[in-house]
Design a protein around this motif. Structure first.
Motif, PDB file in Angstrom:
ATOM      1  N   ILE A   1       0.841  -1.192   0.000  1.00 39.37           N
ATOM      2  CA  ILE A   1       0.000   0.000   0.000  1.00 39.37           C
ATOM      3  C   ILE A   1       0.878   1.245   0.000  1.00 39.37           C
ATOM      4  CG2 ILE A   1      -1.666   1.334   1.325  1.00 39.37           C
ATOM      5  CD1 ILE A   1      -2.901  -1.212   2.275  1.00 39.37           C
ATOM      6  N   THR A   2       0.606   2.129  -0.914  1.00 35.42           N
ATOM      7  CA  THR A   2       1.339   3.387  -1.042  1.00 35.42           C
ATOM      8  C   THR A   2       0.346   4.549  -1.015  1.00 35.42           C
ATOM      9  OG1 THR A   2       1.166   3.396  -3.460  1.00 35.42           O
ATOM     10  CG2 THR A   2       3.062   2.245  -2.491  1.00 35.42           C
TER      11      THR A   2
ATOM     12  N   ASP B   1       1.741  -6.199   2.130  1.00 31.92           N
ATOM     13  CA  ASP B   1       2.343  -5.185   3.003  1.00 31.92           C
ATOM     14  C   ASP B   1       1.380  -4.014   3.123  1.00 31.92           C
ATOM     15  OD1 ASP B   1       3.886  -3.204   4.232  1.00 31.92           O
ATOM     16  OD2 ASP B   1       5.743  -3.922   3.306  1.00 31.92           O
ATOM     17  N   LEU B   2       1.043  -3.636   4.354  1.00 31.15           N
ATOM     18  CA  LEU B   2       0.105  -2.537   4.565  1.00 31.15           C
ATOM     19  C   LEU B   2       0.738  -1.164   4.394  1.00 31.15           C
ATOM     20  CD1 LEU B   2      -1.981  -3.900   7.566  1.00 31.15           C
ATOM     21  CD2 LEU B   2      -2.525  -3.930   5.136  1.00 31.15           C
ATOM     22  N   GLY B   3       2.040  -1.114   4.270  1.00 29.21           N
ATOM     23  CA  GLY B   3       2.725   0.124   3.929  1.00 29.21           C
ATOM     24  C   GLY B   3       2.316   1.305   4.777  1.00 29.21           C
TER      25      GLY B   3
ATOM     26  N   GLN C   1       0.690  -9.973   8.695  1.00 26.17           N
ATOM     27  CA  GLN C   1       0.757  -9.157   9.910  1.00 26.17           C
ATOM     28  C   GLN C   1       0.015  -7.845   9.684  1.00 26.17           C
ATOM     29  OE1 GLN C   1       2.673  -6.149  10.430  1.00 26.17           O
ATOM     30  NE2 GLN C   1       3.270  -6.037   8.269  1.00 26.17           N
ATOM     31  N   LEU C   2      -0.412  -7.220  10.804  1.00 23.58           N
ATOM     32  CA  LEU C   2      -1.263  -6.025  10.740  1.00 23.58           C
ATOM     33  C   LEU C   2      -0.631  -4.828  11.437  1.00 23.58           C
ATOM     34  CD1 LEU C   2      -4.672  -7.764  11.628  1.00 23.58           C
ATOM     35  CD2 LEU C   2      -3.827  -7.177   9.344  1.00 23.58           C
TER      36      LEU C   2
ATOM     37  N   ARG D   1      -3.554 -14.555   5.761  1.00 21.28           N
ATOM     38  CA  ARG D   1      -2.642 -15.555   6.312  1.00 21.28           C
ATOM     39  C   ARG D   1      -2.154 -15.143   7.693  1.00 21.28           C
ATOM     40  NH1 ARG D   1       1.037 -15.998   0.780  1.00 21.28           N
ATOM     41  NH2 ARG D   1      -0.662 -16.617  -0.631  1.00 21.28           N
ATOM     42  N   LEU D   2      -3.032 -14.583   8.477  1.00 20.96           N
ATOM     43  CA  LEU D   2      -2.662 -14.025   9.774  1.00 20.96           C
ATOM     44  C   LEU D   2      -2.532 -15.117  10.831  1.00 20.96           C
ATOM     45  CD1 LEU D   2      -5.139 -11.015   9.746  1.00 20.96           C
ATOM     46  CD2 LEU D   2      -2.696 -10.957   9.196  1.00 20.96           C
ATOM     47  N   THR D   3      -1.455 -15.035  11.607  1.00 19.34           N
ATOM     48  CA  THR D   3      -1.252 -15.945  12.729  1.00 19.34           C
ATOM     49  C   THR D   3      -1.412 -15.227  14.069  1.00 19.34           C
ATOM     50  OG1 THR D   3       1.132 -15.541  12.643  1.00 19.34           O
ATOM     51  CG2 THR D   3       0.289 -17.449  11.416  1.00 19.34           C
TER      52      THR D   3
END
Length: 259
Positions: A16-17, A45-47, A67-68, A86-88
């Motif tokens: 994310i940009t 990638d949440l950038g 990941q968040l 795919r969050l753990t």
């Protein structure tokens, strides 16, 4: 043929940009974005998403997120959909103090303990960990008692996996379970009858056993009450959405947000 840039994005995953966010929302300032739908873009990638400090509604479903982290700065976030990723772990959400509704179905959450980070979110009332219609779940959902464990861990929840567990309407769900149980008991086949006898016992085709009539009547009554409440909420939601679209959309255009 797709542009080379799109193929490369699919191969390496998307980040994310600011340019992406401005293109998707039409907003010049990131902190002005209130509603954001980034479903099924192949995000890894949440950038810079953490810079959207005013964000209240966010859909990140159907991506490849592991990941968040950047979401920890979104203190105004109320509704979040991170299903089918795919969050753990959900640790960054501990800082999202306004969160009320979370959909995390279709991830890799293995134990109820991984939800401990949500215990401090006093406003969290709706949590979804599995969605049978969309065939989404989490490893922890294979344990038949996982809902009880989640409810004990997060006592403020009112709805788990779309089923109301406390507050108005929860009694109706319990009545439905009781009714299902009584019907299963009444229609369970007995010992196999001799060949000369009818293949079902007398009374097999009776629709409702006498002992279940009171449960059925109460279930029907509460169903009508719940249905009326749903109609009222639908009308109120439609009015709110219409007002939001009118406020957020340029003159002469409309937009919709589906969660």
């Amino acid at each position: 043929m797709e542009p080379p840039g799109e193929k490369a994005g699919e191969a390496t995953g998307l980040r994310i940009t600011p340019q992406l966010l401005k293109l998707r929302t039409g907003e010049f300032a990131l902190e002005s974005i209130l509603l954001l739908k980034l479903r099924g873009l192949g995000l890894v990638d949440l950038g810079c998403l953490g810079e959207c400090l005013g964000l209240e509604w966010l859909d990140l479903s159907g991506n490849a997120l592991t990941q968040l982290g950047p979401l920890a700065s979104l203190r105004q976030l109320t509704v979040l959909n991170v299903s089918n990723n795919r969050l753990t772990g959900l640790e960054p959400l501990a800082a999202c103090e306004s969160l009320q509704n979370l959909n995390a179905a279709g991830n890799l959450l293995a134990t109820p303990g991984q939800l401990q980070c949500l215990a401090g979110l006093r406003g969290l009332e709706h949590l979804r960990l599995q969605d049978p219609l969309a065939r989404l779940s989490n490893p922890l959902c294979t344990n038949p008692s996982y809902r009880a464990a989640v409810q004990e861990l997060l006592p403020g929840l009112k709805v788990i996996d779309g089923e109301r567990i406390s507050g108005r309407g929860s009694e109706f769900y319990q009545l439905c379970r009781d009714l299902d149980s009584s019907l299963c008991l009444s229609s369970s086949p007995g010992p196999r009858a001799p060949e000369a006898q009818p293949w079902v016992e007398p009374g097999y085709w009776d629709c409702w056993p006498t002992r279940s009539s009171s449960i059925l009547e109460e279930a029907c009554r509460q169903f009508q009450d719940t249905l009326q409440e749903c109609h009222d909420l639908d009308r109120q939601a439609s009015e709110c959405l219409a007002q939001a679209e009118q406020a957020l959309s340029p003159v002469g255009t409309t937009s919709s947000f589906v969660f």
